[in-house]
Design an enzyme around this catalytic site. Structure first.
Site, PDB file in Angstrom:
ATOM      1  N   GLU A 141       9.148  -4.186  10.776  1.00  0.00           N
ATOM      2  CA  GLU A 141       9.394  -2.911   9.985  1.00  0.00           C
ATOM      3  C   GLU A 141      10.228  -2.260  11.332  1.00  0.00           C
ATOM      4  O   GLU A 141       9.254  -1.787  12.204  1.00  0.00           O
ATOM      5  CB  GLU A 141       8.313  -2.401   9.405  1.00  0.00           C
ATOM      6  CG  GLU A 141       8.760  -0.955   8.754  1.00  0.00           C
ATOM      7  CD  GLU A 141       7.725  -0.440   7.637  1.00  0.00           C
ATOM      8  OE1 GLU A 141       6.747  -1.235   7.259  1.00  0.00           O
ATOM      9  OE2 GLU A 141       7.985   0.762   7.421  1.00  0.00           O
ATOM     10  N   ASP A 143       0.627  -1.028   0.011  1.00  0.00           N
ATOM     11  CA  ASP A 143       0.186   0.184  -0.128  1.00  0.00           C
ATOM     12  C   ASP A 143       1.000   1.188   0.048  1.00  0.00           C
ATOM     13  O   ASP A 143       0.321   2.229   0.015  1.00  0.00           O
ATOM     14  CB  ASP A 143      -1.100   0.049   1.210  1.00  0.00           C
ATOM     15  CG  ASP A 143      -0.351   0.195   2.615  1.00  0.00           C
ATOM     16  OD1 ASP A 143       0.996  -0.201   2.565  1.00  0.00           O
ATOM     17  OD2 ASP A 143      -1.151  -0.003   3.591  1.00  0.00           O
ATOM     18  N   SER A 144       2.251   1.162  -0.081  1.00  0.00           N
ATOM     19  CA  SER A 144       3.168   2.122  -0.371  1.00  0.00           C
ATOM     20  C   SER A 144       2.758   2.843  -1.658  1.00  0.00           C
ATOM     21  O   SER A 144       3.501   3.764  -1.986  1.00  0.00           O
ATOM     22  CB  SER A 144       4.746   1.700  -0.005  1.00  0.00           C
ATOM     23  OG  SER A 144       4.699   0.418  -0.828  1.00  0.00           O
ATOM     24  N   ASP A 185      -0.975  -6.024  -0.188  1.00  0.00           N
ATOM     25  CA  ASP A 185      -1.402  -5.537   1.299  1.00  0.00           C
ATOM     26  C   ASP A 185      -2.967  -5.216   1.004  1.00  0.00           C
ATOM     27  O   ASP A 185      -3.599  -4.806   0.052  1.00  0.00           O
ATOM     28  CB  ASP A 185      -0.862  -4.009   1.322  1.00  0.00           C
ATOM     29  CG  ASP A 185       0.345  -3.954   2.062  1.00  0.00           C
ATOM     30  OD1 ASP A 185       0.139  -4.742   3.140  1.00  0.00           O
ATOM     31  OD2 ASP A 185       1.142  -3.189   1.922  1.00  0.00           O
TER      32      ASP A 185
END
Ligand code: KIV
Length: 272
Positions: free
Chosen positions: A190, A52-53, A91
């Site tokens: 992350e 979803d980046s 995502d």
């Protein structure tokens, strides 16, 4: 043939487990379109994440929150058309799995059915346990994501390193074990301390892939536009730039503009 040089014609969730079992690292990058996905697949990347980046690097948004399920499905189906070998993970975007497990399952089913992707990724731990369980029960492989989960940026307030405090580190470890126990095939960590990531990947049997989590995990993931140097506005220390494409692209476009203005493009051999 040794486990080390075994050639996989198709990467599946079991391949990732096999790689971990054989102490081989897993490579993963994001892609959002057909052309880049095809290049990554040809280069031999094991996992392609339709992250979803895309909300940031494709949509130009400040956060990952605005991207919609339809937009993710569009990106994922474009990626799938370019892929022959890699495992494609998509995502679940913000707002498509938190309300309840039924909504989560419906979102995951839409991704699988409409894009042809191989698995989904969900951010969070105990807070989204029921949603993840229901998706897995439906036969859809789920990759977990803990640590700095960008969809919760307004809760965190900053993009700084997570789980530096013992209480947050303990919760993260418990969530990681829980995600493995309910059947996640892999976990992303992350931006957490490398020592904690090392501990988690040695405790868990499933593969653990890091971004800003040191090199003792089972694999690494980066955002493609960051590692190629197309996007240079985002500079956390965990990014390594393998190219400076931003400069190369700007130079190429400047040369094109000049050639057009000077009537040097097209030349005799470039016309009919
Ligand atoms: O959306 C994304 O690109 C991600 C990676 C940073 C892991 O979730």
């Amino acid at each position: 043939m040794t486990a080390k040089n075994k050639i996989y014609s198709r990467i599946t969730t079991s391949t990732l487990q096999e790689l971990k079992n054989n102490n081989q690292k897993i490579s993963m990058l994001t892609a959002y379109d057909y052309t880049f996905a095809k290049l990554l697949d040809q280069a031999g990347i094991e996992v392609i994440l339709v992250g979803d980046s895309a909300s940031n690097v494709i949509g130009g948004h400040e956060t990952t929150l605005p991207i919609t399920l339809n937009q993710m499905i569009y990106h994922a189906s474009s990626v799938i058309r370019g892929v022959k070998r890699s495992l494609v993970v998509v995502d679940l975007p913000f707002g498509t799995y938190q309300a309840n497990s039924r909504v989560a399952l419906e979102s995951a089913i839409r991704i699988m059915k409409e894009s042809g992707a191989h698995s989904v990724k969900v951010e969070g731990g105990s807070n989204v346990r029921e949603s993840i369980e229901r998706i897995i029960q439906a036969g859809i492989p789920v990759m977990g994501h803990l640590g700095l989960t960008p969809q919760s940026i307004y809760k965190f307030g900053t993009y700084s390193v997570r789980a530096k405090e013992k209480s947050e580190a303990d919760k993260l470890l418990n969530d990681a074990k829980m995600l493995q126990d309910i059947g996640c095939f892999c976990l992303i960590l992350e931006k957490i301390p490398a020592k904690l990531a090392k501990k988690i990947s040695s405790i868990l049997k499933i593969p653990v892939i890091g971004i800003g989590a040191g090199n003792s995990v089972d694999g690494q993931v980066l955002v493609l536009h960051d590692m190629l140097g197309i996007n240079q506005d985002f500079n956390p220390r965990f990014i390594r730039r393998y190219l400076n494409l931003k400069e190369e692209i700007i130079l190429a476009v400047k040369n094109y503009i000049k050639d057009v203005k000077d009537i040097k493009f097209p030349n005799q051999s470039e016309q009919y």
